[in-house]
Design an enzyme around this catalytic site. Structure first.
Site, PDB file in Angstrom:
ATOM      1  N   HIS A  44     -38.937 -50.567  14.062  1.00 18.37           N
ATOM      2  CA  HIS A  44     -39.862 -49.453  14.259  1.00 18.37           C
ATOM      3  C   HIS A  44     -39.084 -48.138  14.314  1.00 18.37           C
ATOM      4  O   HIS A  44     -37.865 -48.120  14.514  1.00 18.37           O
ATOM      5  CB  HIS A  44     -40.643 -49.645  15.559  1.00 18.37           C
ATOM      6  CG  HIS A  44     -41.646 -50.763  15.491  1.00 18.37           C
ATOM      7  ND1 HIS A  44     -42.467 -51.090  16.531  1.00 18.37           N
ATOM      8  CD2 HIS A  44     -41.951 -51.631  14.502  1.00 18.37           C
ATOM      9  CE1 HIS A  44     -43.247 -52.111  16.189  1.00 18.37           C
ATOM     10  NE2 HIS A  44     -42.934 -52.458  14.961  1.00 18.37           N
ATOM     11  N   GLU A  46     -38.997 -45.724  16.547  1.00 20.59           N
ATOM     12  CA  GLU A  46     -38.343 -45.402  17.824  1.00 20.59           C
ATOM     13  C   GLU A  46     -37.009 -46.127  17.934  1.00 20.59           C
ATOM     14  O   GLU A  46     -36.003 -45.554  18.368  1.00 20.59           O
ATOM     15  CB  GLU A  46     -39.240 -45.805  19.012  1.00 20.59           C
ATOM     16  CG  GLU A  46     -40.561 -45.048  19.102  1.00 20.59           C
ATOM     17  CD  GLU A  46     -41.703 -45.769  18.384  1.00 20.59           C
ATOM     18  OE1 GLU A  46     -41.455 -46.361  17.302  1.00 20.59           O
ATOM     19  OE2 GLU A  46     -42.835 -45.737  18.893  1.00 20.59           O
ATOM     20  N   ASP A 194     -55.916 -51.399 -21.543  1.00 21.24           N
ATOM     21  CA  ASP A 194     -54.674 -50.593 -21.539  1.00 21.24           C
ATOM     22  C   ASP A 194     -53.385 -51.402 -21.466  1.00 21.24           C
ATOM     23  O   ASP A 194     -52.302 -50.829 -21.613  1.00 21.24           O
ATOM     24  CB  ASP A 194     -54.680 -49.629 -20.332  1.00 21.24           C
ATOM     25  CG  ASP A 194     -55.788 -48.596 -20.423  1.00 21.24           C
ATOM     26  OD1 ASP A 194     -56.462 -48.547 -21.468  1.00 21.24           O
ATOM     27  OD2 ASP A 194     -55.978 -47.857 -19.448  1.00 21.24           O
TER      28      ASP A 194
HETATM   29  N1  LIG Z   1     -58.124 -41.784 -17.707  1.00 25.14           N
HETATM   30  C1  LIG Z   1     -58.040 -42.559 -16.652  1.00 25.14           C
HETATM   31  O1  LIG Z   1     -57.664 -42.135 -15.549  1.00 25.14           O
HETATM   32  C2  LIG Z   1     -58.402 -44.002 -16.783  1.00 25.14           C
HETATM   33  C3  LIG Z   1     -58.142 -44.867 -15.707  1.00 25.14           C
HETATM   34  C4  LIG Z   1     -58.514 -46.199 -15.822  1.00 25.14           C
HETATM   35  C5  LIG Z   1     -59.136 -46.632 -16.946  1.00 25.14           C
HETATM   36  N2  LIG Z   1     -59.360 -45.775 -17.977  1.00 25.14           N
HETATM   37  C6  LIG Z   1     -60.089 -46.253 -19.171  1.00 25.14           C
HETATM   38  O2  LIG Z   1     -61.327 -46.761 -18.719  1.00 25.14           O
HETATM   39  C7  LIG Z   1     -61.686 -47.895 -19.492  1.00 25.14           C
HETATM   40  C8  LIG Z   1     -61.949 -49.057 -18.563  1.00 25.14           C
HETATM   41  O3  LIG Z   1     -62.941 -48.704 -17.626  1.00 25.14           O
HETATM   42  P1  LIG Z   1     -64.190 -49.655 -17.379  1.00 25.14           P
HETATM   43  O4  LIG Z   1     -65.177 -48.903 -16.574  1.00 25.14           O
HETATM   44  O5  LIG Z   1     -64.616 -50.192 -18.690  1.00 25.14           O
HETATM   45  O6  LIG Z   1     -63.557 -50.886 -16.587  1.00 25.14           O
HETATM   46  P2  LIG Z   1     -62.935 -51.071 -15.129  1.00 25.14           P
HETATM   47  O7  LIG Z   1     -63.689 -50.307 -14.117  1.00 25.14           O
HETATM   48  O8  LIG Z   1     -61.471 -50.917 -15.208  1.00 25.14           O
HETATM   49  O9  LIG Z   1     -63.204 -52.628 -14.932  1.00 25.14           O
HETATM   50  C9  LIG Z   1     -64.518 -53.113 -14.917  1.00 25.14           C
HETATM   51  C10 LIG Z   1     -64.465 -54.612 -14.879  1.00 25.14           C
HETATM   52  O10 LIG Z   1     -63.934 -55.031 -13.630  1.00 25.14           O
HETATM   53  C11 LIG Z   1     -64.585 -56.254 -13.238  1.00 25.14           C
HETATM   54  N3  LIG Z   1     -65.274 -56.055 -11.971  1.00 25.14           N
HETATM   55  C12 LIG Z   1     -65.400 -57.012 -11.038  1.00 25.14           C
HETATM   56  N4  LIG Z   1     -66.063 -56.557  -9.982  1.00 25.14           N
HETATM   57  C13 LIG Z   1     -66.380 -55.287 -10.227  1.00 25.14           C
HETATM   58  C14 LIG Z   1     -67.092 -54.319  -9.493  1.00 25.14           C
HETATM   59  N5  LIG Z   1     -67.577 -54.538  -8.282  1.00 25.14           N
HETATM   60  N6  LIG Z   1     -67.266 -53.125 -10.051  1.00 25.14           N
HETATM   61  C15 LIG Z   1     -66.767 -52.859 -11.265  1.00 25.14           C
HETATM   62  N7  LIG Z   1     -66.083 -53.751 -12.007  1.00 25.14           N
HETATM   63  C16 LIG Z   1     -65.889 -54.968 -11.485  1.00 25.14           C
HETATM   64  C17 LIG Z   1     -65.531 -56.609 -14.354  1.00 25.14           C
HETATM   65  O11 LIG Z   1     -64.788 -57.419 -15.235  1.00 25.14           O
HETATM   66  P3  LIG Z   1     -64.913 -59.010 -15.174  1.00 25.14           P
HETATM   67  O12 LIG Z   1     -66.018 -59.359 -16.084  1.00 25.14           O
HETATM   68  O13 LIG Z   1     -63.587 -59.517 -15.629  1.00 25.14           O
HETATM   69  O14 LIG Z   1     -65.253 -59.370 -13.762  1.00 25.14           O
HETATM   70  C18 LIG Z   1     -65.811 -55.268 -14.997  1.00 25.14           C
HETATM   71  O15 LIG Z   1     -66.173 -55.395 -16.341  1.00 25.14           O
HETATM   72  C19 LIG Z   1     -60.557 -48.144 -20.456  1.00 25.14           C
HETATM   73  O16 LIG Z   1     -60.890 -47.559 -21.692  1.00 25.14           O
HETATM   74  C20 LIG Z   1     -59.396 -47.381 -19.844  1.00 25.14           C
HETATM   75  O17 LIG Z   1     -58.501 -46.914 -20.837  1.00 25.14           O
HETATM   76  C21 LIG Z   1     -59.019 -44.485 -17.923  1.00 25.14           C
END
Ligand SMILES: NC(=O)c1ccc[n+]([C@@H]2O[C@H](COP(=O)([O-])OP(=O)(O)OC[C@H]3O[C@@H](n4cnc5c(N)ncnc54)[C@H](OP(=O)(O)O)[C@@H]3O)[C@@H](O)[C@H]2O)c1
Length: 358
Positions: A44, A46, A194
């Site tokens: 820790h 301290e 990604d």
């Molecule tokens: N620019 C940025 O900062 C940034 C950051 C992140 C991502 N991205 C982009 O965003 C895209 C991905 O985003 P997305 O919205 O499609 O996917 P996501 O939010 O990354 O993932 C969604 C997936 O997660 C699983 N999941 C399980 N429980 C969930 C819940 N409670 N809520 C939501 N999802 C749940 C599901 O897949 P299962 O069917 O496998 O359960 C769902 O299809 C990509 O194109 C990536 O390049 C951009």
């Protein structure tokens, strides 16, 4: 105390499940010992500062960013160590909400005749220890949601292309932020689109945060960065009640840890997900999206801090919204955050927003 707090921050991301505490021992106006919670949570702060101070601790003042512990855990109580070292005064930022401590550390010091002052820079301490307090009081870690978006609030094009929206300086800041959290978390959609490695790069750190991916059936590519590095850097896969058994075996074989979570409305229940992560010891989680997971966390009021990086490009309405559907009809029910910071990072803008957390 400001120095004790900044020393404490050095332990963030490496000392979970323990709080990241800082301690400064001052004798006759001179700093004779400095310490912070070490990786894995011990020693820790301290203990570290008193060890450095040695005999100079006698009659000194100890500044501690959290109430010294009073219970016998894996180490003897810090309050005992301060008494044994002969300090005459303890200045503390904030009381520990852990029921095993909760004021008893201060009482132990006062009973030993030590002068105790509390509440110094308490707001800053509450912010620094928010993850530890949330885990203790609500069973879940502090959640920072970070997204990098275009001027028009899109995080990817319609084909899922998102690398890179922001510049290299912003990405470097993100790596430093990852290092200050116990875990980096994404939804399976991001893992599929990604092929991220979700580690901290180019900062020379020894302790990588845990990587967390959320997927109901473990539908995450078995060939890719996560699979390749699962044996070296902790990878926790949060799945639903009936994951694909072959995939479960394959991921365990690669070294991943599987964490079963409850379902809610056909998705992983965000509240249960965070309870499971809290139970596993995490105090600070850095969620990097994507859009769907971000919306699930926000809808359940589970986001404590927003970090946005906004870039000077436009993607248009067909791009992916930073936050998925929240089903809101009025602004009154929209989750609102207060601005903490806004500044330029290279060609991008960083903005941080907080939910009031105490
Ligand atoms: N620019 C940025 O900062 C940034 C950051 C992140 C991502 N991205 C982009 O965003 C895209 C991905 O985003 P997305 O919205 O499609 O996917 P996501 O939010 O990354 O993932 C969604 C997936 O997660 C699983 N999941 C399980 N429980 C969930 C819940 N409670 N809520 C939501 N999802 C749940 C599901 O897949 P299962 O069917 O496998 O359960 C769902 O299809 C990509 O194109 C990536 O390049 C951009």
């Amino acid at each position: 105390m400001a120095l004790a707090l900044s020393l404490g921050q050095r332990g963030q991301g490496t000392c979970w499940p323990n709080p990241a505490v800082g301690c400064v021992v001052v004798h006759d106006g001179r700093i004779v010992g400095r310490g912070w919670t070490q990786p894995g949570g011990r020693p820790h702060a301290e203990t570290e500062a008193l060890r450095q101070a040695g005999e100079a601790a006698r009659g000194a003042t100890a500044y501690v960013s959290l109430e010294p512990c009073s219970h016998h855990g894996k180490t003897p109580p810090c309050a005992e160590a301060l008494i044994a070292a002969g300090v005459s005064r303890v200045v503390s930022a904030i009381e520990d909400s852990d029921p095993r401590v909760a004021g008893q550390g201060f009482a132990m010091l006062r009973d030993a005749g030590i002068e105790v002052t509390t509440g110094v820079l308490a707001d800053q301490a509450a912010r620094d220890h928010a993850g530890f307090f949330l885990k203790t009081e609500q069973g879940r870690p502090f959640v920072t949601l970070k997204l990098a978006s275009s001027f028009d609030g899109r995080i990817a094009t319609s084909s899922g292309h998102s690398q890179w929206i922001t510049g290299s300086k912003a990405r470097r800041v993100v790596h430093a932020m990852r290092a200050r959290h116990d875990a980096v978390m994404v939804g399976a959609g991001t893992a599929r689109a990604d092929d991220p490695s979700l580690n901290v790069r180019d900062l020379g750190i020894d302790n990588q945060p845990v990587r967390v991916v959320v997927s109901r059936h473990l539908d995450i590519p078995l060939i890719g960065q996560l699979a390749r590095t699962a044996a070296q850097i902790p990878l926790w896969l949060c799945h639903g009640p009936s994951p694909d058994p072959e995939r479960a075996r394959a991921w365990e074989g690669l070294g991943a840890t599987l964490i079963p979570c409850a379902l809610n409305d056909h998705q992983i229940d965000a509240t249960d997900l965070l309870q499971q992560l809290g139970q596993a010891g995490l105090t600070r989680v850095f969620c990097e999206g994507g859009s769907a997971l971000a919306a699930s966390l926000l809808a359940e009021d589970l986001v404590d801090e927003l970090v946005g990086f906004s870039a000077g490009l436009t993607i248009g309405a067909e791009g992916l919204s930073a936050i998925g559907s929240l089903g809101l009809e009025t602004l009154n029910s929209a989750p609102r955050f207060e601005l903490l910071e806004a500044r330029a990072v290279g060609p991008d803008v960083l903005h941080r927003w907080t939910r009031s957390f105490r």
